[in-house]
Design an enzyme around this catalytic site. Structure first.
Site, mmCIF file in Angstrom:
data_model
loop_
_atom_site.group_PDB
_atom_site.id
_atom_site.type_symbol
_atom_site.label_atom_id
_atom_site.label_comp_id
_atom_site.label_asym_id
_atom_site.label_seq_id
_atom_site.Cartn_x
_atom_site.Cartn_y
_atom_site.Cartn_z
ATOM 1 N N HIS A 209 10.263 -3.392 2.328
ATOM 2 C CA HIS A 209 10.297 -3.445 3.794
ATOM 3 C C HIS A 209 10.852 -4.785 4.257
ATOM 4 C CE1 HIS A 209 6.616 -5.626 2.793
ATOM 5 N NE2 HIS A 209 6.669 -6.195 3.990
ATOM 6 N N ASP A 211 10.045 -7.694 7.450
ATOM 7 C CA ASP A 211 8.969 -8.034 8.381
ATOM 8 C C ASP A 211 9.512 -8.021 9.811
ATOM 9 O OD1 ASP A 211 7.309 -8.358 6.215
ATOM 10 O OD2 ASP A 211 7.527 -10.536 6.139
ATOM 11 N N ARG A 276 -3.273 -10.179 -8.262
ATOM 12 C CA ARG A 276 -2.470 -11.060 -7.403
ATOM 13 C C ARG A 276 -3.160 -11.163 -6.055
ATOM 14 N NH1 ARG A 276 2.866 -12.989 -6.138
ATOM 15 N NH2 ARG A 276 3.297 -12.608 -3.943
HETATM 16 C C1 GA4 Z 1 5.111 -5.316 7.576
HETATM 17 C C2 GA4 Z 1 4.743 -6.795 7.780
HETATM 18 C C3 GA4 Z 1 3.230 -7.000 8.066
HETATM 19 O O1 GA4 Z 1 2.489 -6.851 6.859
HETATM 20 C C4 GA4 Z 1 2.708 -5.985 9.118
HETATM 21 C C5 GA4 Z 1 2.904 -4.592 8.528
HETATM 22 C C6 GA4 Z 1 2.384 -3.402 9.351
HETATM 23 C C7 GA4 Z 1 0.983 -2.957 8.899
HETATM 24 O O2 GA4 Z 1 0.615 -3.129 7.735
HETATM 25 O O3 GA4 Z 1 0.273 -2.400 9.740
HETATM 26 C C8 GA4 Z 1 3.439 -2.290 9.169
HETATM 27 C C9 GA4 Z 1 4.711 -2.986 8.535
HETATM 28 C C10 GA4 Z 1 4.414 -4.467 8.654
HETATM 29 C C11 GA4 Z 1 6.003 -2.592 9.279
HETATM 30 C C12 GA4 Z 1 6.093 -1.084 9.658
HETATM 31 C C13 GA4 Z 1 4.730 -0.478 10.016
HETATM 32 C C14 GA4 Z 1 3.806 -1.597 10.475
HETATM 33 C C15 GA4 Z 1 3.056 -1.086 8.321
HETATM 34 C C16 GA4 Z 1 4.048 -0.063 8.743
HETATM 35 C C17 GA4 Z 1 4.311 1.034 8.057
HETATM 36 C C18 GA4 Z 1 1.279 -6.314 9.526
HETATM 37 C C19 GA4 Z 1 3.672 -5.914 10.268
HETATM 38 O O4 GA4 Z 1 3.622 -6.557 11.299
HETATM 39 O O5 GA4 Z 1 4.657 -4.984 9.993
#
Ligand code: GA4
Length: 335
Positions: A209, A211, A276
Site C-alpha cells: 500500500h 500511506d 517484529r
Molecule cells: C495505511 C496507512 C495507515 O496504517 C492507516 C491505514 C488505514 C487503516 O488501517 O485503517 C487504511 C490504510 C492506511 C489505507 C486504506 C484503508 C485505510 C486501511 C485501509 C484498507 C491508518 C491509514 O491512514 O491508511
C-alpha cells in the site's frame, strides 16, 4: 466490559495472503541514508524523495530511551491475554485490531494499536497510564523531528515560508495517526497445512500500500520485514535498524509536490523465528486543509497541475473506502 471486534465480511478468500515464487527480493544496502546533522541533509532528502519516496535517518536527536521505553510497554501490551487486548478493540476508528486491516476485507498476520496522535490518547484504557505517557513522549519527540525534516524539505524545494509543510503537523487540528504493529513469528508449515495457505513464499504481515498522509515515520525493532517497491516495481527488503527512523513520502506530499516526490509503495512480510514490532507516526493535515500542488512548485505557472484540488477530509473518506493495495490517487488525477 469486553468488546469483541467484529471483522468485516471478507470480499475475497479469508486465507492469509503470502508471496508467490516470482516475488523475489534482495536485502538492500542502497536505501538512501540521511544524517540529519550534516550540511548536505536537505539535498539528500530531496533526492531520496524523488527517487525512492523513502529514506533512513540517523543523528535524529530523538533519545533512544523514548523508543526503548515505548517498545517495552507495547511488548507488554501485546503479550496480554487476547481477552484483555480486546478491551481496547475494535480499531474503528481507533483501538486494538487483529488480522483485519481497515474495513474492506484486507487481512494480514498482524495485531496492532491504531490511535489518534493528536488526542493525547484519551481513547486508550485509563489503566494503561505508563503506556500512554510513553506514547505521548515518543510522539511529541518524533513529531518535532518530523517537522525538522519537513522544514529541510521546504528549504530544499525553495518553498516559502519554510514552515509551510511542518505547520500542518503542528496545527491543533492536525489529523495525525499513531500505529504500533506487532507481527508474531510466523509458525512453521505444519501448523498451517489444514488451512492450505502455506506455499514456499513468505507470509504477508501487512499488504502492499501507500500511506495517504503527508509523511510517515517508522521505527522498528531489529527484525526484518519491511519491503519497499522501487520505480521499476522491484521489491527490496529494508535492513532493519532499531536506532534509526525510516521516512515514507505519503500520497498527500506526492500531490503537494505535483508528483516530484513519490509516495512509496511498501509492505511487511513476517519472520519465521522472530517477532517484529514497529511504531509509525503518520503526519496528516487538518481535515479542512486543501491539498493541491504548491503554486511555487508549478514552475512559475508553466507546469500544469496533475491533480484536482481536494480537502484532506475528502481524500481520507475516499481512502478509507478503498482496499489496501488500491491506487488511491487515481480518482484525484486530472485527465
Ligand atoms: C495505511 C496507512 C495507515 O496504517 C492507516 C491505514 C488505514 C487503516 O488501517 O485503517 C487504511 C490504510 C492506511 C489505507 C486504506 C484503508 C485505510 C486501511 C485501509 C484498507 C491508518 C491509514 O491512514 O491508511
Amino acid at each position: 466490559m469486553v468488546v469483541l471486534s467484529k471483522p468485516p465480511p471478507p470480499t475475497t478468500t479469508d486465507h492469509f495472503p503470502c508471496l508467490g515464487e516470482a516475488d523475489t527480493n534482495v536485502l538492500c544496502s542502497q536505501i538512501p541514508l540521511v544524517d540529519l546533522s550534516a550540511p548536505e541533509a536537505k539535498s539528500l532528502i530531496i533526492k531520496a524523495c524523488e527517487d525512492f519516496g523513502f529514506f533512513k535517518v540517523v543523528n535524529h536527536g530523538v533519545p533512544s530511551c523514548l523508543f526503548s521505553d515505548l517498545e517495552a510497554e507495547a511488548s507488554g501490551f501485546f503479550s496480554l491475554h487476547p481477552s484483555l487486548k480486546e478491551t481496547a478493540a475494535p480499531p474503528s476508528p481507533f483501538g486494538y485490531g487483529n488480522k483485519w486491516i481497515g474495513r474492506n476485507g484486507d487481512i494480514g498476520r498482524v495485531e496492532y494499536l491504531l490511535l489518534s496522535a493528536d488526542s493525547h490518547f484519551q481513547n486508550f484504557p485509563s489503566t494503561a497510564g505508563k503506556f500512554c505517557s510513553a506514547m505521548k513522549e515518543y510522539v511529541s519527540a518524533v513529531r518535532s523531528m518530523t517537522c525538522d525534516i519537513l522544514e529541510l524539505m521546504a528549504d530544499g524545494l525553495k518553498i516559502q515560508p519554510k514552515d509551510m509543510l511542518s505547520k500542518l503537523l503542528m496545527d491543533e487540528q492536525s489529523d495525525s495517526v499513531f500505529r504500533i504493529n506487532h507481527y508474531p513469528p510466523c509458525p512453521d508449515k505444519q501448523s498451517y497445512d489444514d488451512e492450505e495457505e502455506e506455499e514456499e513464499g513468505q507470509m504477508i504481515g501487512f499488504g502492499e500500500h501507500t500511506d495517504p498522509q503527508i509523511i510517515s515515520v517508522l521505527r522498528s525493532n531489529n527484525t526484518p520485514g519491511l519491503q519497499i517497491s522501487l520505480k521499476d516495481g522491484t521489491w527490496i527488503t529494508v535492513p532493519p535498524d532499531q536506532d534509526s527512523f525510516f521516512i515514507n513520502v505519503g500520497d498527500s506530499l506526492q500531490v503537494m509536490t505535483n508528483g516530484k516526490f513519490r509516495s512509496v509503495r511498501h509492505r511487511v512480510v513476517t519472520n519465521r523465528r522472530k517477532s517484529r514490532l514497529s511504531m509509525i507516526y503518520f503526519g496528516g493535515p487538518p481535515l479542512s486543509e486543501k491539498i493541491a500542488p504548491l503554486p511555487s512548485l508549478l514552475m512559475k505557472g508553466k507546469e500544469s497541475s496533475l491533480y484536482k484540488e481536494f480537502t484532506w477530509f475528502e481524500y481520507k473518506r475516499s481512502a478509507y473506502n478503498s482496499r489496501l493495495a488500491d491506487n488511491r490517487l487515481e480518482n484525484f488525477q486530472r485527465v
